[in-house]
Motif scaffolding. Structure first.
Motif, mmCIF file in Angstrom:
data_model
loop_
_atom_site.group_PDB
_atom_site.id
_atom_site.type_symbol
_atom_site.label_atom_id
_atom_site.label_comp_id
_atom_site.label_asym_id
_atom_site.label_seq_id
_atom_site.Cartn_x
_atom_site.Cartn_y
_atom_site.Cartn_z
ATOM 1 N N ARG A 29 0.832 -1.211 0.000
ATOM 2 C CA ARG A 29 0.000 0.000 0.000
ATOM 3 C C ARG A 29 0.861 1.254 0.000
ATOM 4 O O ARG A 29 0.538 2.249 -0.664
ATOM 5 N N GLN A 30 1.968 1.213 0.720
ATOM 6 C CA GLN A 30 2.868 2.361 0.720
ATOM 7 C C GLN A 30 3.483 2.574 -0.663
ATOM 8 O O GLN A 30 3.590 3.714 -1.143
ATOM 9 N N LEU A 31 3.887 1.472 -1.311
ATOM 10 C CA LEU A 31 4.451 1.579 -2.657
ATOM 11 C C LEU A 31 3.443 2.190 -3.627
ATOM 12 O O LEU A 31 3.775 3.093 -4.413
ATOM 13 N N ARG A 32 2.215 1.695 -3.579
ATOM 14 C CA ARG A 32 1.203 2.195 -4.503
ATOM 15 C C ARG A 32 0.849 3.649 -4.207
ATOM 16 O O ARG A 32 0.601 4.441 -5.126
ATOM 17 N N LEU A 33 0.809 4.001 -2.926
ATOM 18 C CA LEU A 33 0.493 5.390 -2.574
ATOM 19 C C LEU A 33 1.593 6.331 -3.043
ATOM 20 O O LEU A 33 1.316 7.393 -3.615
ATOM 21 N N ARG A 34 2.846 5.951 -2.812
ATOM 22 C CA ARG A 34 3.962 6.797 -3.256
ATOM 23 C C ARG A 34 3.967 6.942 -4.776
ATOM 24 O O ARG A 34 4.233 8.028 -5.307
ATOM 25 N N THR A 35 3.645 5.870 -5.469
ATOM 26 C CA THR A 35 3.567 5.929 -6.932
ATOM 27 C C THR A 35 2.420 6.831 -7.377
ATOM 28 O O THR A 35 2.583 7.679 -8.269
ATOM 29 N N TYR A 36 1.271 6.667 -6.748
ATOM 30 C CA TYR A 36 0.092 7.434 -7.144
ATOM 31 C C TYR A 36 0.277 8.929 -6.872
ATOM 32 O O TYR A 36 -0.026 9.779 -7.736
ATOM 33 N N LEU A 37 0.776 9.278 -5.690
ATOM 34 C CA LEU A 37 0.956 10.694 -5.365
ATOM 35 C C LEU A 37 1.972 11.348 -6.290
ATOM 36 O O LEU A 37 1.825 12.526 -6.661
#
Length: 714
Positions: free
Chosen positions: A633-641
């Motif tokens: 979830r952290q990886l996806r959030l950092r990618t999305y932001l």
């Protein structure tokens, strides 16, 4: 496979549970967390999946399940078992328990010839039965020279009567040599030539047969040279005693003219046999929708049904439907059980978000150079089927349901016909489409299994002609469709299973449980794992130049097929949830006659892969590598932001002139235009906020960086 270091992975600990809960083993059904599952294609490699699915079902509920080819079979089995669990009184796992037994069932010997059930599921049509037997005889033969020799020998034996023209030519050539170099007359020369050549052919045939038998048993074939020499000497002695030839004449004629004649006769016989084999097989394949097997049962009274017939009954059995009038459909999985008596043929599809179980597979319309996901997306061109053609591919119960739910026009003047004048029926809405139809369209492996014919209007022509479209294996376009259930910010993990070749540094150890060796199943434990992709060295001086060229061309085809899948494997947010399972050359793929130990080993590897996913991702895991879901979830959030920041800083996106474009857009009413301008204003405000902050979240985005683009929906 060993890993070192950690680039931002959490130290462990439990994350906040989803709505479905974070319960551990033995939890109630409603408390289990959700997961999605995507499985790669691979024909017989599908034996990997049943125990993998069953192991995950102990601790997860399946929300979305998808795959391609053999992965589509496994996905359908998983969806059927989840449907049974969801609708049973106690939410028991009996469907998954039954699914776990499948590898053992597929390994059981049966039929004639005695082989595994897996082998007998692929039943060739009668016209190609002998051809199929010749081709399958070389499966699992690692020695390439032996495989080629066995193939050619089997083809010649299949058309043994074609040896007559070769024998006559050999007799003619040898009789000329005898009449020119011996005192024999013309008639005697022909008689002697026939006898000598027959002896030579028998000698050559016996020698080749013994050689193949010895090599197949991995025993040295050197002693066969002695056998050949003794046979040739016997022929020479016979020639000397029968025709009073001098020793020198006998040796020269037998060794020279005999060898040349036998070689020419053999080459001619082989050429004729290959020509006959190829023409018969091509005609049979074309007449069977470009496949050796059509999936139906072709052997009356056989212990094992054909693949499609068996799949239909198997899916219905797993789902608890038995032999009901309605086969398992997409509507069942979505939560809308169809009315068997009066189905609503015009009922629209349930949106993906509202489906209890979302099942999707890939197929490829090779005639259109297009790939499709099934259920078909909204807005595609209408698709029609010819009932007479589809009867050759699907069981009667499936055809009855299709005909009952078809959206055909009632008026004779409006009926759709193909070029031959046959009346076609329109495919039902997705909700009424049987699951087995979608699976069969996904696993039409070229040449082995027949393609599925459909018809569609070509709206690019003035006449709006109805053209046939061939649907073949989904793996042609995407063998592991990771894009199916992807979301910028996922609510639950989407696990993917990749199948790959054995890596030399991590050899697969026979007889050793998969989770006790590094070479069988692999899931990254940290964010630095899984970044490197192994490929075989294409230059092999030991191989013949022709083999290297074939390998090069096959690599081109493989790249065209898999580049989209391969480019995602090393990406952050992808590689951490893809478990890699290695296979030996004699496992999976086209190895239809895998022995029981190979099937058991692959099944064990699948169960191990599920265990790795549990240990890494499940909220209740206590393993040292736990915390994978929080990390993901952290990886996806950092990618999305980072993507949002890049979008807000794009000069085109913050250009106020787009407000005028909204005002000029006739498709929007007043309220919609107001909302559109509000969205554009929010992007400009976001840009201003980023500029004032003087910091960047994009600097902390995982590498390599992802990009945002509008792409067509498959």
């Amino acid at each position: 496979m060993q890993e070192t270091g950690d680039a931002g992975a959490p130290a462990g600990g439990q994350e906040n549970p989803e709505k479905a809960g974070q319960a551990g083993p033995g939890a109630a059904f409603d408390e289990l967390p959700f997961c999605d599952l995507i499985m790669k294609g691979g024909i017989t490699s599908g034996v990997i999946y049943p125990k993998l699915i069953t192991r995950l079902s102990r601790d997860y509920r399946f929300k979305s399940i998808g795959g391609t080819s053999a992965g589509a079979i496994a996905a359908a089995g998983c969806a059927a078992a989840e449907y049974a669990r969801m609708h049973s009184a106690n939410h028991d796992n009996s469907g998954f328990t039954e699914l776990a037994k499948l590898p053992g069932q597929l390994a059981e010997p049966s039929g004639n010839p005695a082989a595994s059930m897996l082998f007998h599921l692929f039943q060739p049509v009668p016209a190609l039965k002998k051809h199929f037997g010749v081709l399958t005889a070389i499966l699992n033969v690692n020695n390439k020279a032996l495989a080629v020799a066995r193939l050619l020998f089997s083809i010649v034996k299949m058309f043994w009567w074609l040896a007559l023209p070769g024998f006559l030519i050999g007799v003619f050539l040898l009789s000329l040599a005898l009449s020119a170099s011996t005192p024999l007359g013309a008639l005697a020369s022909v008689e002697a030539a026939a006898l000598l050549l027959a002896a030579w052919l028998i000698a050559a045939g016996v020698t080749l047969h013994l050689a193949l038998a010895r090599l197949a048993q991995k025993r040295p074939a050197a002693s066969l040279v002695t056998v050949a020499i003794l046979l040739v000497l016997a022929v020479s002695v016979h020639a000397i005693t029968q025709f009073a030839l001098s020793p020198l004449q006998a040796v020269l004629i037998v060794l020279a003219a005999g060898l040349i004649s036998v070689a020419l006769a053999g080459i001619l016989t082989l050429a004729l046999s290959l020509w006959r084999f190829a023409t018969q097989m091509l005609a049979g394949i074309q007449g069977n929708f470009f496949g050796i097997c059509n999936g139906r049962s072709s052997e009356p009274g056989a212990q094992v049904s054909g693949l499609t017939d068996w799949l239909t009954a198997y899916f219905d059995g797993l789902a608890g439907l038995g032999k009901s009038a309605v086969p398992l459909t997409f509507g069942h999985l979505w939560g809308d059980i169809p009315d068997a008596a009066q189905p609503d043929c015009e009922l629209e599809d349930t949106p993906a978000a509202g489906r209890l179980i979302n099942f999707e597979v890939m197929t490829t319309a090779v005639s259109q150079s297009m790939c499709y996901a099934i259920p078909f997306r909204e807005g595609i061109v209408a698709l029609y089927y010819d009932p007479d053609e589809w009867k050759k591919l699907f069981p009667e119960r499936v055809m009855q349901w299709l005909d009952k739910t078809s959206r055909s026009n009632a008026s004779p003047d409006e009926q759709v016909r193909n070029a031959a004048g046959k009346t076609l029926k329109r495919l039902p809405h997705n909700r009424h489409l049987p699951v087995v139809v979608a699976v069969r369209m996904s696993l039409s492996f070229p040449i082995l299994l027949s393609a599925v014919p459909l018809y569609a209007p070509d709206n690019s022509t003035k006449q709006r002609t109805i053209k046939r479209a061939w649907f073949s294996d989904g793996g042609i376009s995407s063998n592991m469709p990771l894009h199916f259930f992807d979301a910028p910010l996922p609510a639950h993990p989407t696990f993917a299973i990749n199948l790959k070749d054995e890596q030399p540094d991590y050899p697969i150890l026979p007889g050793v449980p998969a989770c006790q060796q590094d070479g069988r199943a692999y899931l990254p434990k940290t964010n630095v794992g899984g970044q490197n992709r192994f490929w075989a060295d294409p230059s092999n001086p030991a191989e013949a130049p022709g083999y290297n060229l074939v390998s090069f061309l096959l690599n081109i085809v493989d790249t065209m097929q898999n580049w989209r899948d391969e480019i995602q494997f090393p990406y952050p947010g992808y590689r951490d949830r893809i478990v890699q399972i290695s296979q030996r050359k004699d496992e999976g793929g086209l190895n239809l006659n895998m022995p029981k130990e190979n099937i058991d080993a692959l099944s064990d590897a699948g169960e191990c892969a599920a265990e790795l996913l549990y240990r890494r991702f499940h909220p209740a895991s206590t393993a040292p590598e736990r915390g994978g879901w929080q990390n993901h979830r952290q990886l996806r959030l950092r990618t999305y932001l980072a993507i949002v920041e890049e979008l807000a800083n794009d000069p085109n996106m913050i250009d106020p002139q787009w407000d005028a474009v909204v005002d000029a857009c006739a498709n929007y009413n007043h309220a919609q235009a107001g909302l559109g301008k509000a969205i554009l204003l929010s992007i400009r405000n976001l840009h201003a906020t980023i500029a004032r902050s003087k910091v960047s979240v994009a600097e902390k985005a995982p590498r390599p960086r992802a990009s945002l683009r509008i792409s067509p929906k498959i």
